[in-house]
Motif scaffolding. Structure first.
Motif: not given
Length: 124
Positions: A24, A112-113, A107-110, A116, A20
């Motif tokens: 990015e 990553a956020r 959550s991998p998306r969370e 960032e 993930r």
């Protein structure tokens, strides 16, 4: 692009997070042992570290404290990624010097956020 040190002893989680974060655009160095993590961070300090708490060698909390105590690594942004989600565990993570605390399952998306957001702040 940032350099990220991922310290995780669960191969599936390590692979998922690495994938993930590389998607990015980050350069990820993944290790599964606390002692190796400290050596890697001190040899070539990353921009950010993602630390599991329960690890062989040093725990994520010990790594965090040691990174904060060393002038060459004190400014690394640190996210704790752990199954330990009790309030006292979260407090211990922040007391050790963590900038953020993410509990498993996550959550991998969370994640990553959050990476960032910390990198954008350019601080810990």
């Amino acid at each position: 692009m940032a350099t990220i040190l991922l310290v995780e002893d669960d191969t599936n989680i390590k692979d998922l997070v690495t994938f993930r974060l590389e998607m990015e655009g980050h350069e990820v160095t993944a290790v599964d042992d606390g002692r190796d993590a400290l050596a890697v961070a001190q040899a070539d300090p990353p921009d950010l570290a993602v630390l599991d708490v329960m690890l062989p060698g040093y725990s994520g909390l010990e790594i965090c404290r040691k990174l904060r105590a060393d002038a060459s690594t004190a400014e690394i942004a640190i996210i704790m990624l752990t199954a330990r989600g009790q309030e006292s565990d979260v407090e211990a993570g922040f007391d050790a010097g963590a900038d953020d605390y993410v509990t498993k399952p996550f959550s991998p998306r969370e994640l990553a956020r959050r990476v960032e957001a910390l990198l954008a702040r350019g601080q810990h």
